[in-house]
Design an enzyme around this catalytic site. Structure first.
Site, PDB file in Angstrom:
ATOM      1  N   ASN A 163       2.900  10.261  -1.494  1.00  0.00           N
ATOM      2  CA  ASN A 163       2.824  11.689  -1.177  1.00  0.00           C
ATOM      3  C   ASN A 163       4.210  12.328  -1.068  1.00  0.00           C
ATOM      4  OD1 ASN A 163       2.913   9.958   1.217  1.00  0.00           O
ATOM      5  ND2 ASN A 163       2.964  11.867   2.381  1.00  0.00           N
ATOM      6  N   TYR A 172      14.452  -3.721  10.284  1.00  0.00           N
ATOM      7  CA  TYR A 172      14.224  -3.212   8.933  1.00  0.00           C
ATOM      8  C   TYR A 172      14.689  -4.239   7.899  1.00  0.00           C
ATOM      9  CZ  TYR A 172      14.624  -0.328   4.747  1.00  0.00           C
ATOM     10  OH  TYR A 172      14.501   0.163   3.460  1.00  0.00           O
TER      11      TYR A 172
END
Length: 318
Positions: free
Chosen positions: A50, A202
């Site tokens: 998106n 991360y």
């Protein structure tokens, strides 16, 4: 200032603006996918499409005639992106389906609905991710970055693997990062409950992507399903929203940061390039095989991570 100095200054500025800087920018933009392959009749699932590089990847594959399924958590943003892609490409087969990678129930619901609607899956691009967020846990109690970036996509791939195998040829692309170089798999504290550093968490999740790509490639030998990992580069995106420092650095050095379209090129390349039909288990950057850190080439760690991931998710993947 005399006219000669003015003319020289104008010449230098012109040189920098119209030749030197574009050449420098071209260097930092990285590789470009030059394949003209069509994807008519093929189905693609892209997580997090998106926005950012996922959206640009979806747009490119839609232009090639693919049936593109945008899998994302925010349906409204997904529909806005899909409408834009339909208008720009003329391809009406761009669909949006709800998927929360931080919730295994949502992942299972997405997969179940997909398998009811679609016969085959030709390309799965595990693109979505979170980066350096404050410590939090997924709905199932996993540290958010490890849970979304690694475990969520691991489960999704597991649930869709038979649809991938049923396609004549299919590809899985895992969007990792150069950050894997700084990652270590902390088997003693995978969920960072003993200590938490957003950056290191991360890096661990991106290393997990590289390791599982390596292990998955071995397990998929002989199935006509390939799997590769990619480093998209440093890209203007919403991914750095949790880091004030990185957001500042991105603004200060924006000239050297890739646009989402530039960042999407390696994912697109791995999805469509004809010469990669039988290439599997490779890590790409700028549309070329790239350096993998030693810890990303450790088969023992890869197998242990695979086994632990299956145990955490309650699945058996032989």
């Amino acid at each position: 200032m005399d006219l000669g100095t003015v003319a020289l200054a104008a010449g230098v500025i012109g040189f920098l603006r119209y030749w030197a800087l574009p050449q420098i920018r071209k260097y930092f933009a990285g590789g470009v996918c030059k394949s003209t392959a069509r994807l008519d009749g093929k189905t693609v699932v892209i997580t997090g499409a998106n926005t950012g590089i996922g959206k640009e990847t979806a747009k490119d594959l839609a232009l090639r005639g693919a049936r593109v399924i945008i899998a994302c958590r925010d349906i409204a943003k997904g529909e806005a992106a899909a409408n834009e892609i339909r208008l720009e490409t003329g391809n009406q087969a761009v669909l949006v389906r709800g998927l929360d990678l931080g919730n295994t129930a949502s992942i299972r619901q997405f997969a179940e609905a997909f398998l009811k609607e679609e016969k085959n899956l030709h390309i799965l691009i595990n693109n979505a991710g979170v980066m350096m967020c404050p410590y939090s846990k997924t709905a199932d109690g996993f540290e958010m970055q490890f849970g979304v970036n690694h475990l969520g996509h691991f489960l999704l791939t597991y649930l869709l693997i038979e649809a991938l195998k049923q396609a004549a040829r299919s590809r899985i692309i895992n969007v990792s990062s150069l950050a894997h170089v700084f990652g270590r798999i902390k088997f003693h504290d995978l969920q960072s409950e003993q200590s938490y550093d957003g950056g290191l968490a991360y890096c661990q999740s991106k290393l997990a992507n590289v390791l599982c790509t390596r292990e998955m490639a071995k397990r998929l030998q002989g199935t006509r399903v390939t799997v590769n990992a990619v480093h998209p580069g440093y890209v203007h995106s919403e991914l750095v929203r949790h880091s004030t420092l990185l957001s500042l650095v991105w603004r200060l050095f924006s000239f050297f940061i890739k646009t989402p379209k530039e960042g999407a090129q390696t994912s697109i390349y791995c999805a469509v390039a004809e010469e990669l039909d039988s290439v599997s288990g490779v890590y790409f950057s700028d549309c070329h095989p790239a350096f993998v850190a030693p810890q990303g080439r450790n088969d023992k760690t890869a197998q242990e991570l695979w086994d632990v991931s299956c145990k955490l998710l309650g699945i058996r993947w032989t």
